[in-house]
Design a protein around this motif. Structure first.
Motif, PDB file in Angstrom:
ATOM      1  N   GLN A 179       0.787  -1.230   0.000  1.00 25.88           N
ATOM      2  CA  GLN A 179       0.000   0.000   0.000  1.00 25.88           C
ATOM      3  C   GLN A 179       0.824   1.287   0.000  1.00 25.88           C
ATOM      4  O   GLN A 179       0.413   2.279  -0.579  1.00 25.88           O
ATOM      5  CB  GLN A 179      -0.898  -0.017   1.237  1.00 25.88           C
ATOM      6  N   LYS A 228     -10.724   8.575   1.260  1.00 28.23           N
ATOM      7  CA  LYS A 228     -10.847   7.757   0.058  1.00 28.23           C
ATOM      8  C   LYS A 228     -11.440   6.398   0.393  1.00 28.23           C
ATOM      9  O   LYS A 228     -11.264   5.896   1.490  1.00 28.23           O
ATOM     10  CB  LYS A 228      -9.459   7.568  -0.541  1.00 28.23           C
ATOM     11  N   ARG A 272     -16.258   6.200   6.566  1.00 27.40           N
ATOM     12  CA  ARG A 272     -15.313   6.354   5.473  1.00 27.40           C
ATOM     13  C   ARG A 272     -13.860   6.182   5.964  1.00 27.40           C
ATOM     14  O   ARG A 272     -13.037   5.535   5.326  1.00 27.40           O
ATOM     15  CB  ARG A 272     -15.526   7.731   4.823  1.00 27.40           C
ATOM     16  N   THR A 273     -13.572   6.769   7.124  1.00 28.62           N
ATOM     17  CA  THR A 273     -12.217   6.674   7.674  1.00 28.62           C
ATOM     18  C   THR A 273     -11.837   5.215   7.922  1.00 28.62           C
ATOM     19  O   THR A 273     -10.732   4.784   7.598  1.00 28.62           O
ATOM     20  CB  THR A 273     -12.129   7.469   8.993  1.00 28.62           C
ATOM     21  N   HIS A 286     -13.086   2.586   6.463  1.00 29.11           N
ATOM     22  CA  HIS A 286     -12.979   1.873   5.192  1.00 29.11           C
ATOM     23  C   HIS A 286     -12.206   2.672   4.169  1.00 29.11           C
ATOM     24  O   HIS A 286     -12.666   2.899   3.056  1.00 29.11           O
ATOM     25  CB  HIS A 286     -14.372   1.531   4.662  1.00 29.11           C
ATOM     26  N   SER A 287     -11.034   3.137   4.557  1.00 28.39           N
ATOM     27  CA  SER A 287     -10.186   3.895   3.635  1.00 28.39           C
ATOM     28  C   SER A 287      -8.789   3.291   3.660  1.00 28.39           C
ATOM     29  O   SER A 287      -8.494   2.457   4.506  1.00 28.39           O
ATOM     30  CB  SER A 287     -10.118   5.360   4.103  1.00 28.39           C
ATOM     31  N   PRO A 288      -7.933   3.702   2.727  1.00 30.01           N
ATOM     32  CA  PRO A 288      -6.544   3.235   2.793  1.00 30.01           C
ATOM     33  C   PRO A 288      -5.917   3.543   4.160  1.00 30.01           C
ATOM     34  O   PRO A 288      -5.187   2.727   4.712  1.00 30.01           O
ATOM     35  CB  PRO A 288      -5.854   4.042   1.689  1.00 30.01           C
TER      36      PRO A 288
END
Lengths: 255, 317
Positions: free
Chosen positions: A106, A117, B178-179, B181-183
Motif C-alpha cells: 500500500q 478515500k 469512510r475513515t 474503510h479507507s486506505p
C-alpha cells in the motif's frame, strides 16, 4: 573489494548494568544468506533489534549500504529496503491474507494517509498481491482470515508481506521455530527462492537448516562474536563446540 | 469461508438505509429532545470507538473534547452572536485542536500510560472549566439560544432542531465509516493488530495514531457543540471524567470495533439513565455498574458484536 550491505562497528547494548551485546563487528556481504547462531541468551535477537532500530544502541554504529543509520527511526530504515520479521509470526491476524499483503504494497500508492478515500481504491493492488501469494503457495488462502491459518502458512504469509516491499535485505528471526518437519522444508525452500538478488540475515536454532542454507555464519555467545566463517569452518572450531555443549549439539546437525 | 463476512457486508447498506428511515420518522413517535440526546451521545461514542475499536487506543479523556466544544459553541452563539452552524463548527475545530495537543503528548506512550495521560490532561481542562469565570463554574454556560440556522430556519422548534441534529449525526457517522474503510483505515487496523510489524513495513505509526486522535476528538467535539444547542446549556458535567467513563461503557456495551455498536450502546445507556431514576432513584449508578460487569464478564463483544457472531455462526451451519 567485498561489498558489505550491512556493517556494524563496535555495536554495544547495555541494560542496567547487564551487557546484552558487546562490541559486535558484523559484516554481511551483499547477496549472501548469513546466519546468526548461538545459545539462548547470546544476544541474537538484541542484535536484530539494534540493526533494525527497534532498540537504540548504547555505543557503536550501524551502516546500511554505506550510510550511517545509527540514529534513524525504525520506519525510515524499513523504507530503505531493510525489512525484518519477528520471532513470533508477524501477521495482522484479523485481516484477510490478501489484506495482509496489501498492507505491504500500500505504501507505494502514496495514499496511506487518505482517510477520505474508499478502500476500494486498494483493489488495484489485488493482482500484485495475488502474485506474491502464489509465489509462497498461498493463492488459495487469499480470502481466509489470517488467524485461521496454520502456523507454517502464517510464516509464509509474513515472507510474502515482506517481499511486497521489494527489500534489498531481509532479516528473519527464527523462521522455522515451532514447525514440523514438512513445514521446515517448505520454508527453507521458500527462503532459498526469495534469496535471489537479495541479502538475508537470519537467526536460526535449527543447525541443519543453517548447514544447508547459509553461506556464512556468525556465532554469538554472551553478547560477543565467538567465531565467524562457513559452516564447515565454524563447526570445527573447538570454542564453538564448547559453547554448544549442554545445549544444542553442533554435530547433531549432520545426522 | 468468506461467505459470512460478505453476508454481513452486503446486508449493511440495507440495515443503514432502514435505520435512516427510522431516524427520519422517529420524532413523530418519540419525544424529540430525548432522541437528540441519544444522537449526540451516539456520535460521541462512535468518535470514541474510532480510536479504541479501530486504532486500539484507549482514551480516558474524551470528556475534554465533548465539554470544550460545548463551551466554545455556547460562547460563540450566546456572547459573540454567530449563527448555530458557525458555533458548531467553532466547537468542532476547537476540539480538533485540543485533540492535536492531547494526541501529540499521549501517543508518546502506549497502554495504561496513554490512558492516564489523556485522563490527566482532561482533568486539567475540568479544573480550568470550574475555575475561570467565562465558563460559569458549577452553573455552566446557561441560556444559549438555539438561533436560526444559516440565519433563516428557526431552531427553537424541536422538530427543526431534531433534523439538524440528525443531519449532523449522519455526517459524523459517514466520516467515521469512510475513515474506517479507507486506505488510512487499513493501516490503522494493521497498527491495532500488530504495531511492531506495521513499523517494520515502513509506516510511521505515530502519525497515523495522531490523525485518528484528531478526527476522533473533532467529532466528539461536534457532538458536544450540538448538545449545547439542544439543551441550550454547556454543562460542567460534560467535561467531568464521568462523561469519559460513560463513553467507554456505551462503546463496550454496544460492541467495540463494530460500526453500529456505539449507537446501540449510547441509546441503551441514555434510555436507562432517562427512564430509570423515576422508579429506582439514585440506584441507577449501581445498576449501570452491574450492567458493565455483566457485559465485560459474559458478553465481551457487546450487543452488536454478539449479534454479528450469532449471524456468522448460523451462516456457517
Amino acid at each position: 573489494m567485498t561489498d558489505f550491505i550491512l556493517e556494524t562497528r563496535g555495536l554495544t547494548k547495555e541494560f542496567k548494568g547487564f551487557t546484552a551485546v558487546s562490541d559486535v563487528n558484523l559484516k554481511v556481504e551483499r547477496g549472501t544468506i548469513h546466519a546468526l547462531i548461538g545459545p539462548n541468551g547470546a544476544g541474537k535477537t538484541t542484535v536484530f533489534n539494534l540493526v533494525t532500530k527497534f532498540l537504540p544502541p548504547t555505543a557503536g554504529t550501524i551502516h546500511f549500504k554505506g550510510e550511517d543509520i545509527t540514529h534513524e527511526a525504525p520506519a525510515v530504515t524499513a523504507r530503505r529496503g531493510f525489512v525484518r520479521s519477528f520471532q513470533i509470526s508477524a501477521t495482522f491476524p484479523h485481516l484477510t491474507v490478501m489484506e495482509n499483503v496489501r498492507i505491504g504494497l500500500q505504501r507505494k500508492l502514496g495514499t496511506e494517509f487518505h482517510f477520505w478515500k474508499s478502500e476500494k481504491s486498494l483493489n488495484k493492488l489485488n493482482d500484485e498481491a495475488m502474485a506474491l501469494l502464489e509465489a509462497v503457495d498461498l493463492g488459495s488462502f487469499a480470502e481466509t482470515v489470517t488467524a485461521e491459518m496454520p502456523y507454517g502458512r502464517k510464516r509464509a504469509l509474513e515472507i510474502a508481506t515482506t517481499l511486497a516491499l521489494e527489500p534489498d535485505m531481509m532479516l528473519l528471526d527464527e523462521p522455522t521455530q515451532g514447525m514440523g518437519h514438512e513445514d521446515i522444508e517448505r520454508v527453507v525452500e521458500l527462503i532459498r527462492k526469495v534469496s535471489a538478488n537479495r541479502t538475508i540475515l537470519m537467526v536460526e536454532h535449527n543447525l541443519s537448516v543453517v548447514a544447508n542454507l547459509c553461506d556464512r555464519i556468525t556465532v554469538l555467545t554472551r553478547g560477543s562474536v565467538l567465531a565467524e566463517g562457513t559452516y564447515a569452518e565454524v563447526s570445527k572450531n573447538p570454542q564453538v563446540l564448547e559453547a554448544y555443549v549442554g545445549s544444542d549439539n553442533m554435530n547433531d546437525a549432520h545426522h | 469461508m468468506n461467505a459470512p463476512v460478505s453476508f454481513a457486508e452486503s446486508k449493511l447498506p440495507l440495515l443503514l438505509g432502514a435505520l435512516f428511515v427510522i431516524g427520519l420518522i422517529a420524532p413523530f413517535a418519540v419525544y424529540p429532545t430525548f432522541l437528540m440526546k441519544i444522537l449526540c451521545y451516539a456520535l460521541f461514542a462512535c468518535a470514541f470507538n474510532l480510536l479504541l475499536g479501530f486504532a486500539g487506543l484507549l482514551s480516558f479523556g474524551h470528556a475534554a473534547f465533548l465539554g470544550t466544544a460545548g463551551y466554545v459553541c455556547g460562547m460563540m452563539v450566546r456572547d459573540v452572536g454567530v449563527t448555530p452552524e458557525v458555533g458548531i463548527l467553532a466547537g468542532t475545530v476547537a476540539a480538533g485542536l485540543l485533540g492535536w495537543l492531547f494526541g501529540w503528548l499521549a501517543i508518546k506512550r502506549t497502554g495504561i500510560y496513554f490512558a492516564m495521560i489523556t485522563l490527566a490532561l482532561a482533568q486539567m481542562v475540568f479544573f480550568l472549566a470550574i475555575q475561570i469565570k467565562e465558563t460559569g463554574g458549577e452553573d455552566g454556560l446557561q441560556g444559549v439560544p438555539r438561533g436560526h440556522l444559516f440565519g433563516l430556519l428557526d431552531l427553537s422548534d424541536n422538530i427543526a432542531m431534531y433534523y439538524l441534529v440528525f443531519a449532523i449525526f449522519c455526517f459524523g457517522f459517514f466520516v467515521i465509516y469512510r475513515t474506517i474503510h479507507s486506505p488510512f483505515g487499513q493501516i490503522l487496523k494493521a497498527i491495532r493488530e500488530n504495531e511492531p510489524r506495521a513499523i517494520s513495513l515502513g509506516y510511521d505509526v505515530a502519525k497515523f495514531k495522531l490523525i485518528a486522535f484528531i478526527i476522533s476528538a473533532a467529532l466528539a467535539g461536534m457532538a458536544g457543540a450540538t448538545k449545547t444547542l439542544v439543551f441550550q446549556l454547556a454543562s460542567l458535567s460534560d467535561v467531568h471524567w464521568h462523561a469519559s467513563g460513560e463513553v467507554v461503557l456505551m462503546t463496550l456495551l454496544g460492541g467495540l470495533g463494530t460500526i453500529l455498536g456505539p449507537v446501540v450502546g449510547a441509546a441503551t445507556i441514555v434510555t436507562l439513565q432517562t427512564q430509570m431514576p423515576d422508579s429506582v432513584g439514585s440506584w441507577v449508578t449501581v445498576i449501570m455498574g452491574v450492567i458493565f460487569v455483566i457485559c465485560v464478564l459474559s458478553f465481551r463483544r457487546g450487543i452488536v458484536g454478539e449479534l454479528q457472531a450469532l449471524i456468522k455462526r448460523s451462516g456457517v451451519n
